[in-house]
Design a protein around this motif. Structure first.
Motif, PDB file in Angstrom:
ATOM      1  N   TYR A  91     -18.235  29.807 -21.725  1.00  0.00           N
ATOM      2  CA  TYR A  91     -17.702  29.398 -20.424  1.00  0.00           C
ATOM      3  C   TYR A  91     -16.180  29.553 -20.405  1.00  0.00           C
ATOM      4  O   TYR A  91     -15.621  30.125 -19.453  1.00  0.00           O
ATOM      5  CB  TYR A  91     -18.080  27.943 -20.131  1.00  0.00           C
ATOM      6  CG  TYR A  91     -19.558  27.640 -20.119  1.00  0.00           C
ATOM      7  CD1 TYR A  91     -20.508  28.649 -19.937  1.00  0.00           C
ATOM      8  CD2 TYR A  91     -20.019  26.350 -20.297  1.00  0.00           C
ATOM      9  CE1 TYR A  91     -21.870  28.365 -19.933  1.00  0.00           C
ATOM     10  CE2 TYR A  91     -21.373  26.047 -20.287  1.00  0.00           C
ATOM     11  CZ  TYR A  91     -22.300  27.064 -20.108  1.00  0.00           C
ATOM     12  OH  TYR A  91     -23.637  26.773 -20.104  1.00  0.00           O
ATOM     13  N   LEU A  92     -15.520  29.045 -21.426  1.00  0.00           N
ATOM     14  CA  LEU A  92     -14.064  29.103 -21.459  1.00  0.00           C
ATOM     15  C   LEU A  92     -13.558  30.541 -21.552  1.00  0.00           C
ATOM     16  O   LEU A  92     -12.508  30.875 -20.986  1.00  0.00           O
ATOM     17  CB  LEU A  92     -13.525  28.267 -22.616  1.00  0.00           C
ATOM     18  CG  LEU A  92     -13.633  26.759 -22.434  1.00  0.00           C
ATOM     19  CD1 LEU A  92     -13.178  26.034 -23.699  1.00  0.00           C
ATOM     20  CD2 LEU A  92     -12.812  26.281 -21.240  1.00  0.00           C
ATOM     21  N   LEU A  93     -14.286  31.383 -22.248  1.00  0.00           N
ATOM     22  CA  LEU A  93     -13.885  32.789 -22.330  1.00  0.00           C
ATOM     23  C   LEU A  93     -13.989  33.469 -20.969  1.00  0.00           C
ATOM     24  O   LEU A  93     -13.189  34.351 -20.645  1.00  0.00           O
ATOM     25  CB  LEU A  93     -14.745  33.528 -23.355  1.00  0.00           C
ATOM     26  CG  LEU A  93     -14.472  33.177 -24.824  1.00  0.00           C
ATOM     27  CD1 LEU A  93     -15.548  33.775 -25.736  1.00  0.00           C
ATOM     28  CD2 LEU A  93     -13.089  33.678 -25.253  1.00  0.00           C
ATOM     29  N   PHE A  94     -14.953  33.059 -20.156  1.00  0.00           N
ATOM     30  CA  PHE A  94     -15.046  33.596 -18.790  1.00  0.00           C
ATOM     31  C   PHE A  94     -13.844  33.156 -17.963  1.00  0.00           C
ATOM     32  O   PHE A  94     -13.213  33.967 -17.282  1.00  0.00           O
ATOM     33  CB  PHE A  94     -16.339  33.153 -18.131  1.00  0.00           C
ATOM     34  CG  PHE A  94     -16.338  33.326 -16.629  1.00  0.00           C
ATOM     35  CD1 PHE A  94     -16.439  34.595 -16.071  1.00  0.00           C
ATOM     36  CD2 PHE A  94     -16.231  32.231 -15.785  1.00  0.00           C
ATOM     37  CE1 PHE A  94     -16.430  34.761 -14.682  1.00  0.00           C
ATOM     38  CE2 PHE A  94     -16.221  32.385 -14.396  1.00  0.00           C
ATOM     39  CZ  PHE A  94     -16.328  33.660 -13.846  1.00  0.00           C
ATOM     40  N   TYR A  95     -13.539  31.867 -18.015  1.00  0.00           N
ATOM     41  CA  TYR A  95     -12.472  31.347 -17.169  1.00  0.00           C
ATOM     42  C   TYR A  95     -11.078  31.778 -17.634  1.00  0.00           C
ATOM     43  O   TYR A  95     -10.216  32.094 -16.811  1.00  0.00           O
ATOM     44  CB  TYR A  95     -12.536  29.815 -17.120  1.00  0.00           C
ATOM     45  CG  TYR A  95     -13.772  29.256 -16.475  1.00  0.00           C
ATOM     46  CD1 TYR A  95     -14.028  29.454 -15.124  1.00  0.00           C
ATOM     47  CD2 TYR A  95     -14.703  28.521 -17.220  1.00  0.00           C
ATOM     48  CE1 TYR A  95     -15.170  28.931 -14.522  1.00  0.00           C
ATOM     49  CE2 TYR A  95     -15.840  27.987 -16.620  1.00  0.00           C
ATOM     50  CZ  TYR A  95     -16.070  28.200 -15.278  1.00  0.00           C
ATOM     51  OH  TYR A  95     -17.191  27.685 -14.697  1.00  0.00           O
ATOM     52  N   ALA A  96     -10.849  31.769 -18.943  1.00  0.00           N
ATOM     53  CA  ALA A  96      -9.469  31.946 -19.437  1.00  0.00           C
ATOM     54  C   ALA A  96      -9.340  32.937 -20.580  1.00  0.00           C
ATOM     55  O   ALA A  96      -8.309  32.968 -21.253  1.00  0.00           O
ATOM     56  CB  ALA A  96      -8.918  30.583 -19.876  1.00  0.00           C
ATOM     57  N   GLY A  97     -10.349  33.752 -20.801  1.00  0.00           N
ATOM     58  CA  GLY A  97     -10.295  34.706 -21.909  1.00  0.00           C
ATOM     59  C   GLY A  97      -9.181  35.730 -21.742  1.00  0.00           C
ATOM     60  O   GLY A  97      -8.838  36.141 -20.638  1.00  0.00           O
ATOM     61  N   LYS A  98      -8.617  36.134 -22.857  1.00  0.00           N
ATOM     62  CA  LYS A  98      -7.526  37.135 -22.834  1.00  0.00           C
ATOM     63  C   LYS A  98      -8.101  38.546 -22.769  1.00  0.00           C
ATOM     64  O   LYS A  98      -9.207  38.811 -23.241  1.00  0.00           O
ATOM     65  CB  LYS A  98      -6.669  36.983 -24.105  1.00  0.00           C
ATOM     66  CG  LYS A  98      -5.848  35.704 -24.114  1.00  0.00           C
ATOM     67  CD  LYS A  98      -4.926  35.674 -25.300  1.00  0.00           C
ATOM     68  CE  LYS A  98      -4.027  34.457 -25.296  1.00  0.00           C
ATOM     69  NZ  LYS A  98      -3.128  34.399 -26.453  1.00  0.00           N
TER      70      LYS A  98
END
Length: 299
Positions: free
Chosen positions: A292-299
């Motif tokens: 989830y976090l990689l979707f929202y804020a992944g580089k």
């Protein structure tokens, strides 16, 4: 204990909420307050979380009462920098502590930031009670609380990048429905939305009491609220959508999630769908928190 599951016994209590619901409901809430009363937050450290998580209480004009949220500030947070903001909404029967102290998302975010996999971001987990996050004459103007009061308050008191491109919203179960509904009806506010095991009901409303009549009291109101139907009528081309659900979800929300994904794809909306092993419980959501976090804020 399963965190955020939409317990059937809780559904049976919804009968007290549906009285007074009518087709004029949307019109009655149009004139809700446009901004929160700005006051200094009541802050305290949140138990069971990283030191960079606080619990906050502030006054919501839309609901005419104090409301709570937990807020995660990224490692190295400095007021001179501007950070993207992710709003994450809890499930039915839970509260604002679910995502951070319950699922440990703060620690996951710390780890991913230290590994250089995500950009530093602020995470806000608001209280929405059992409202489903829409404006209701019976439950209150919870959509106005979210998209007006809460956003304005956070942008006024924290160092946020207050642009649409840097504002995201997501949720699980009931909160997934609320996130999709508010993002689809306010695409000018959010660039990304996530529905994690979202409470997308299709045809089977068995043992849900008066839930259907409360959320969708008429076909007209359903067309204005159901994320699956909104995907056909709203201009969502500027938003990215992440959908996921466990293949053993006890409410079979994978059916509604798949239906929404197909609608989004037919409308050429940037979207992805992940059906993975697991049920409708905290084990499933915790397992996929990094994704989830990689979707929202992944580089």
């Amino acid at each position: 204990m399963k965190i955020g599951c939409i317990a059937i016994v809780c559904f049976l209590l919804l009968g007290s909420l549906v009285s007074g619901c009518s087709n004029e409901e949307q019109a009655e809430t149009t004139n809700a307050a446009n901004a929160a009363i700005i006051s200094e937050p009541t802050n305290a450290p949140a138990e069971g979380t990283s030191p960079n998580v606080q619990k906050v209480s502030f006054y919501s004009e839309a609901l005419s009462k104090d409301m709570r949220f937990n807020i995660y500030l990224p490692i190295g947070y400095q007021s001179e920098n501007k950070y993207p903001v992710l709003y994450l909404i809890h499930g039915y029967g839970s509260n604002e502590t679910m995502w951070l102290s319950g699922l440990g998302l703060d620690k996951t975010a710390d780890t991913l930031q230290n590994e250089g996999k995500i950009k530093p971001l602020i995470i806000v987990t608001p209280q929405i009670d059992n409202s489903y996050g829409f404006n209701s004459t019976s439950a209150g103007n919870y959509s106005d609380y979210l998209v007006k009061d809460l956003i304005q308050y956070v942008d006024s008191h924290y160092s946020t990048d207050a642009t649409r491109e840097s504002r995201y919203i997501g949720g699980l179960s009931m909160g997934g429905w609320a996130a999709l509904y508010n993002a689809f009806t306010h695409p000018e506010l959010f660039s990304k939305v996530g529905g994690h095991s979202p409470g997308l009901w299709v045809d089977d409303w068995t043992n849900t009491g008066d839930l259907k009549n409360w959320i969708y009291p008429s076909d007209e109101i359903r067309a204005q609220r159901d994320p699956i139907l909104l995907a056909e009528t709203q201009d969502l081309l500027g938003i990215s959508v992440y959908l996921d659900c466990g293949d053993q979800d006890s409410y079979k929300f994978y059916l509604g999630t798949e239906a929404l994904y197909k609608k989004l794809q037919s409308q050429n909306v940037k979207s992805e769908y992940h059906r993975s092993p697991g049920g409708h419980d905290d084990i499933y959501w915790r397992t996929h928190a990094s994704e989830y976090l990689l979707f929202y804020a992944g580089k």
